[in-house]
Design an enzyme around this catalytic site. Structure first.
Site, PDB file in Angstrom:
ATOM      1  CG  ASP A 114       4.922  11.550  13.218  1.00 39.73           C
ATOM      2  OD1 ASP A 114       5.131  12.692  12.688  1.00 39.73           O
ATOM      3  OD2 ASP A 114       5.226  10.541  12.778  1.00 39.73           O
ATOM      4  CG  LEU A 166      -1.788  -1.089   1.315  1.00 39.81           C
ATOM      5  CD1 LEU A 166      -2.765  -1.088   2.628  1.00 39.81           C
ATOM      6  CD2 LEU A 166      -2.706  -0.996   0.087  1.00 39.81           C
ATOM      7  N   GLY A 173       8.052   1.695   7.954  1.00 35.64           N
ATOM      8  CA  GLY A 173       8.742   0.731   7.114  1.00 35.64           C
ATOM      9  C   GLY A 173       7.116   0.534   6.103  1.00 35.64           C
ATOM     10  N   PRO A 174       7.392  -0.539   5.270  1.00 34.63           N
ATOM     11  CG  PRO A 174       7.858  -2.682   4.243  1.00 34.63           C
ATOM     12  CD  PRO A 174       8.379  -1.565   5.361  1.00 34.63           C
ATOM     13  CD  GLU A 204       9.428   1.500   2.278  1.00 43.47           C
ATOM     14  OE1 GLU A 204      10.440   1.262   2.911  1.00 43.47           O
ATOM     15  OE2 GLU A 204       9.074   1.188   1.030  1.00 43.47           O
ATOM     16  N   GLY A 205       6.356   4.274   5.036  1.00 47.84           N
ATOM     17  CA  GLY A 205       6.384   5.178   5.833  1.00 47.84           C
ATOM     18  C   GLY A 205       7.657   5.457   6.514  1.00 47.84           C
ATOM     19  N   GLY A 206       7.797   6.023   7.668  1.00 48.09           N
ATOM     20  CA  GLY A 206       8.934   6.167   8.551  1.00 48.09           C
ATOM     21  C   GLY A 206       9.294   4.972   9.167  1.00 48.09           C
TER      22      GLY A 206
END
Length: 831
Positions: free
Chosen positions: A639, A520, A526-527, A522-524
């Site tokens: 965040d 879907l 992980g995927p 990927e962020g800080g």
């Protein structure tokens, strides 16, 4: 028929004899007077026999009390409740003893060995005037000529006017409340709940954690005095499944943990069928015996040894051969292995030091006093008849043996042979040490190559397993036991308050082994992958990347927080996977992905009309308000950004990613931290520069997000070529120029409510004020957004935009010209 007690009979005979002898009646000869006395004696003693035959097993309220010369016998005459004076003592005690034990004979068994319970062990009755009764309140009481005697009967919890106390055949003395028809309504008190030094079959020994009541045994101070001594055995108050003997409150001996029907420090379980009950309310040991065995018990004696009739013993921690489970006694260096105390009968030629009457010491305590005194060479009880008190002698006195003495004295002895044996064994042990070192070195050299070959692989696997176990232990209260949801076709409970564990195999199966087509984004962290359980339920799977700036702290934080937070605008964590290096979080699936997926894409952004955007703004505000004020924990998200706002089927927002969240105390408003985490562009100035985090930090992030939702622009992009403003600077410039509606997303149609849009921009600018105290709370923000009648204050110049503020007279921090806001910072040291 009138029934008289033996003491009354004796007094009648004595007075009758005195009267006949003094009367000197002429018509009555000496033979006649003797005949009269003899006849009357026979009658009275026959009356006494009738009195004895009328012995009962109960007393009731309003009945004649149980007096000193009377007793209660259980139905089958197994036990008797009576008054007694042990040994040479003068005080009277009320206690329960075996009546006539089968196969033993009462005459051959001392009173100490027959007595199993004493009511007034620490408060003897001074004379024969004691009487046991049930008073007007229905409570048991011992009266005497000197007043009430304090006893365990005062522990009866409630009063009753229809009470009866009965001695049962199992040795239990029970106070019961009866119904009008004579049946038992309830038990008010029983001696089994207040044991003295003996445990009978059916009694308990342990702790009731719910009430705090302890079933424990405390030995007599000596075999002549029932007073509470120095040794007590009971359940471990720390909750472990074991029994402990204490000497003056210090641990003396332990049974070891109960396992497989026995205690670890007992080679075998002693006679009887023992059961150890352990649950959240109570832990206790009880036992039963064969119906044919009617004389069986365990008792802790004055020296701390647990013994029984026809039973084994344990807890013997004597100097020569201590039982397993004994706690080593600390002795001074003067008491070497070749010294011990020998029992002798005789005299000491010289006076010793006598401890005062206030020191009601047992012989064991007297031994302890002597052992701790290096000049002591002998000790003995002060009273030979009671075996209590203490007298010790120093090195200047000598012992004189005598067969005419009746005092037992324990004299210090020294065995040179024993010392030599000890020294020889010590030397042999030292001589063998170099052989041990040689064998160890040889074995070590032989195994060295193999050890080096296996070391790194085993160590790596061991570290991984240890980390996994440590993490599972830390999360024990938050996650369910591993294996409950190992199978991917299990249906998830949507009302659960705990996080379930998945096996890595089930996660891999649900994502088709983490196929790219299921990815879907990927962020800080992980995927993120989409997964489908065999039952059809869709899930989102976030896999911690080894290259991620986030790590175990964020992973644990997310699990421990989200299990305690329940709100419609917070994403729901379904489970996790902890296996080796794999750290995976499983969420409910959000089909519309995240807010930035729509907001910052020109074509998809057209799908977000003003109603949808206002619904997202309100939902995020409600979620933050819950975190700050109404949740069980006061949580600072730290965040908040568009990519962390997920959208469900109906475009309802849900705040996600609590890995960087911070928990505050109820009264706490801010905190300092050297670990700066979050995303550039959403951080408040006091947090990014000084490391000060508070609820106003989240308010700042919400203000940025609000301006992004209204404008459709990223905060980090650069606007206006002559002045490289970020979004906050652009909004402020337009506000100052009176053209704030130009900030509105051009993709919104003209029918969008302009006053509502201006209100949102005003609230957004209030939220991004430079000083935290100038920003509203989330409570105020929700009120401003939902109540159009609330008058909004004018915002001041916000922070983090490139122009120098002429109004405030200070320099602002310029923001670098980033064009992306998806980068999360997990560690940065504050200045």
């Amino acid at each position: 028929m009138l029934v008289l007690s033996p003491p009354i009979i004796a007094r009648i005979l004595k007075r009758l004899s005195r009267c006949l002898n003094n009367a000197k009646l002429p018509f009555m000869s000496t033979e006649t007077r003797n005949s009269v006395i003899l006849t009357l004696s026979c009658y009275l003693f026959l009356n006494s026999a009738i009195y004895a035959g009328a012995e009962r097993d109960s007393i009731s309220r309003g009945q004649q009390p149980l007096r000193d010369w009377e007793s209660l016998s259980s139905a089958n005459k197994v036990f008797k409740l009576k008054y007694f004076s042990p040994g040479n003592t003068k005080g009277r005690y009320l206690g329960i003893c075996y009546n006539t034990p089968p196969d033993y004979g009462e005459a051959n068994l001392p009173l100490y060995d027959r007595t199993v319970w004493v009511a007034n062990r620490n408060n003897p009755i001074a004379d024969a005037s004691g009487s046991l009764l049930i008073d007007t309140d229905g409570k048991l009481k011992i009266n005497s000529r000197g007043g009430d005697i304090t006893s365990v009967f005062n522990s009866a919890p409630v009063a009753s006017i229809n009470a009866t106390a009965t001695l049962l055949d199992n040795g239990n003395f029970v106070l019961r409340e009866l119904n009008p028809d004579g049946s038992v309504n309830q038990t008010l008190w029983q001696s089994f709940d207040y044991p003295t030094d003996t445990i009978l079959p059916g009694m308990r020994m342990g702790i009731n954690f719910k009430t705090g009541h302890q079933w424990s045994l405390t030995g007599w101070i000596s075999k002549e005095l029932p007073s509470a001594g120095s040794f007590t055995i009971g359940g471990d108050p720390n909750g472990t499944n074991q029994l402990i003997i204490w000497y003056k409150g210090n641990v003396y001996w332990t049974t070891g943990i109960w396992s497989n029907g026995r205690f670890a420090n007992l080679a075998k379980l002693l006679d009887g069928d023992f059961t150890f009950i352990s649950n959240e309310n109570e832990k206790y040991l009880t036992y039963s015996v064969n119906e044919n065995v009617s004389f069986l018990y365990y008792r802790i004696d004055p020296s701390g040894i647990v013994m029984g009739i026809v039973l084994g013993s344990f807890g013997d921690c004597s100097f020569l051969k201590p039982d397993e489970g004994c706690v080593k006694k600390t002795l001074p260096d003067c008491r070497k292995p070749d010294y011990w105390f020998e029992s002798r009968v005789g005299y000491m030629l010289g006076d010793g030091y006598r401890f005062g009457e206030s020191y009601n010491l047992s012989i064991f305590e007297c031994q302890d006093k002597c052992e701790q005194n290096c000049s002591c060479v002998a000790y003995a009880s002060r009273t030979t008849q009671y075996g209590t008190g203490c007298e010790i002698w120093n090195k200047e006195t000598n012992f004189y043996a005598s067969g005419y003495a009746d005092r037992e004295i324990f004299v210090l002895k020294r065995d040179a042979g024993r010392e030599s044996t000890y020294v020889r064994e010590k030397h042999k042990l030292a001589a063998r040490k170099w052989w041990i070192w040689l064998i160890t070195a040889f074995c070590g050299t032989t195994l060295l190559a193999f050890t080096i070959f296996c070391f790194f692989n085993v160590r790596l696997k061991g570290m991984v397993r240890a980390k996994t176990r440590m993490l599972l232990n830390e999360l024990e209260d938050t996650i369910t036991s591993p294996g409950k949801y190992n199978q991917p076709n299990d249906t998830m409970d949507k009302k659960m308050s705990q996080v379930n564990t998945f096996s890595f195999e089930s996660i891999a199966m649900a994502t088709n082994n983490f196929a790219d087509e299921n990815k879907l984004g990927e962020g800080g962290f992980g995927p993120v992958y989409k997964g489908t359980l065999p039952c059809g339920q869709e899930i989102a799977i976030k896999r911690l990347s080894r290259s991620s700036g986030q790590g175990m702290r964020e992973f644990k934080n997310e699990i421990q927080l989200i299990a305690k937070l329940q709100h419609t605008n917070l994403v729901r964590l379904l489970g996790c996977c902890i296996q080796g290096e794999e750290k995976i979080l499983v969420y409910e699936y959000m089909p519309n992905k995240s807010l930035d997926f729509f907001l910052f894409n020109w074509n998809r952004g057209e799908l977000l009309n003003w109603t949808d955007r206002m619904n997202i703004i309100g939902g995020v505000a409600q979620g933050l308000l819950y975190l700050h004020k109404y949740s069980r924990l006061r949580v600072i998200h730290r965040d908040l950004k568009a990519s962390n706002i997920l959208l469900d089927h109906d475009m309802n927002p849900k705040i996600s990613d609590f890995g960087l969240a911070r928990i505050f105390e109820v009264q706490q408003t801010e905190a300092n931290t050297r670990r700066i985490v979050g995303t550039y562009g959403y951080m408040s100035p006091e947090y990014a520069i000084k490391g000060i985090v508070s609820m106003k930090s989240d308010v700042f992030s919400f203000g940025v997000l609000l301006l992004e939702i209204v404008s459709g622009k990223r905060n980090h992009n650069c606007y206006r070529s002559e002045h490289p403003f970020n979004l906050i600077g652009l909004a402020w410039e337009l506000w100052m120029e009176g053209r704030v509606l130009e900030l509105m997303d051009s993709r919104l149609d003209d029918s969008s409510p302009k006053d509502q849009i201006m209100r949102c921009i005003n609230v957004g600018l209030l939220c991004v004020q430079d000083r935290p105290e100038d920003r509203p709370s989330m409570t105020d923000v929700v009120s401003m957004l939902t109540n159009n009648t609330v008058q909004l204050p004018a915002p001041k110049q916000p922070s983090f935009f490139t122009e120098s503020s002429s109004h405030e007279g200070k320099s602002e921090i310029a923001t670098e010209n980033y064009c992306s806001n998806i980068l999360s910072i997990s560690i940065m040291e504050a200045r």
